[in-house]
Write a protein that holds these residues in place. Sequence first.
Motif, short mmCIF file in Angstrom:
data_model
loop_
_atom_site.label_atom_id
_atom_site.label_comp_id
_atom_site.label_asym_id
_atom_site.label_seq_id
_atom_site.Cartn_x
_atom_site.Cartn_y
_atom_site.Cartn_z
N UNK A 121 19.72 -30.59 34.26
CA UNK A 121 20.44 -30.64 32.94
C UNK A 121 20.88 -29.45 32.16
N UNK A 122 22.03 -29.63 31.90
CA UNK A 122 22.78 -28.37 31.13
C UNK A 122 22.18 -28.33 29.78
N UNK A 123 21.45 -29.37 29.07
CA UNK A 123 21.41 -29.65 27.81
C UNK A 123 19.83 -29.60 27.56
N UNK A 124 18.92 -29.75 28.62
CA UNK A 124 17.37 -29.63 28.25
C UNK A 124 17.33 -28.08 27.93
N UNK A 125 16.33 -27.73 27.23
CA UNK A 125 16.14 -26.37 26.66
C UNK A 125 15.80 -25.55 28.15
N UNK A 126 16.76 -24.30 28.23
CA UNK A 126 16.98 -23.53 29.05
C UNK A 126 18.13 -23.72 30.03
N UNK A 127 18.82 -25.12 29.66
CA UNK A 127 19.83 -25.17 30.60
C UNK A 127 21.28 -24.74 29.79
N UNK A 128 22.37 -24.34 30.69
CA UNK A 128 23.56 -23.79 30.22
C UNK A 128 24.86 -23.78 30.97
N UNK A 129 25.91 -23.43 30.52
CA UNK A 129 27.13 -23.26 31.19
C UNK A 129 27.77 -21.91 30.83
N UNK A 130 28.59 -21.36 31.58
CA UNK A 130 29.08 -19.99 31.33
C UNK A 130 30.32 -20.33 30.39
N UNK A 131 31.00 -21.37 30.39
CA UNK A 131 32.27 -21.59 29.60
C UNK A 131 31.58 -22.12 28.41
N UNK A 132 31.82 -21.55 27.24
CA UNK A 132 31.03 -22.10 25.94
C UNK A 132 31.85 -23.37 25.33
N UNK A 133 33.12 -23.13 25.43
CA UNK A 133 33.97 -24.22 24.85
C UNK A 133 33.70 -25.61 25.62
N UNK A 134 33.49 -25.39 27.13
CA UNK A 134 33.28 -26.81 27.93
C UNK A 134 31.78 -27.07 27.80
N UNK A 135 30.95 -26.08 27.50
CA UNK A 135 29.50 -26.44 26.98
C UNK A 135 29.44 -27.43 25.79
N UNK A 136 30.30 -26.77 24.87
CA UNK A 136 29.92 -27.65 23.51
C UNK A 136 30.71 -28.67 23.63
N UNK A 137 31.83 -28.75 24.24
CA UNK A 137 32.50 -30.33 24.35
C UNK A 137 31.73 -30.95 25.00
N UNK A 138 30.86 -30.60 26.20
CA UNK A 138 30.27 -31.53 26.88
C UNK A 138 28.86 -32.12 26.19
#
Length: 267
Positions: A121-138
Amino acid sequence: MRHSSPTSLSVILPAYNEAGSIVELINAILRYAPPDAEVLLVDDDSPDGTARRASEAFRGSDRVRVTVRSRDRGLARSVRAGIEAARSDRVLIMDSDFNHDPRDIPRLIGVAAFADIVIGSRFAPGGNMPDRARYLGSLVYNLFVRMALRTQVQDNLSGYFVIRRNAVLSLPLDEIFFGFGDYFFRLLHFAQRSGFSIIEVPVVYGTRDSGHPKHSVFKTFFQYTGSLLRFRSRLQASGRAAPARRRSSVDVRIPLDAVQPEPPVET
């Protein structure tokens, strides 16, 4: 037809035009997966020779199988074909472009002993994505999916997960495996209705190392939204909307040296 020799894990790689890094990726998977794990490359008849490249590099290996699908192609159907052909009751699905880090495999399968589905999971605590715009949109889009389907899962479009083969084969496969990555929120809905245990493990997505984008961001957004609204409408019409269930997010740390490394194939 299933292979007669069982394994501890089947890693399924749906692929299209990933010839540039497919051998490197499979080597990395073999390095971090259990020593008896198998890799199933399910290729959608890539014109760049992805299947041929893998077949040549791993010729003679009993741990790598390559299947080419020239009909009824698509990501979701390739995932289903891989699950049906797997030799293990634990199957791990991941992208074929290094978007998903093979180093996370030990953590995911370590947790899989305690759940029917383990989601990277990208959104469980500790998960992430390098592209911040894509992360926030997702992240925002996942909130929309959660409200629409009440899945109580934070990453409803993850393509990186472990599931029990026998469990998924008990679900209505024809209602799940079509389209692109939207198959995953349908899978979660039916899994939740069937009482499957689901755990999310934080992962950090990478960036694509090769291949070409399959869909633009806007095309994917409209495709997924249309798929989601149609699915929700069918559920409401049939009275099959799922009640909210408890979901778990954990940060599991398993030493990578607990998995015996596999020597890379020379190419």
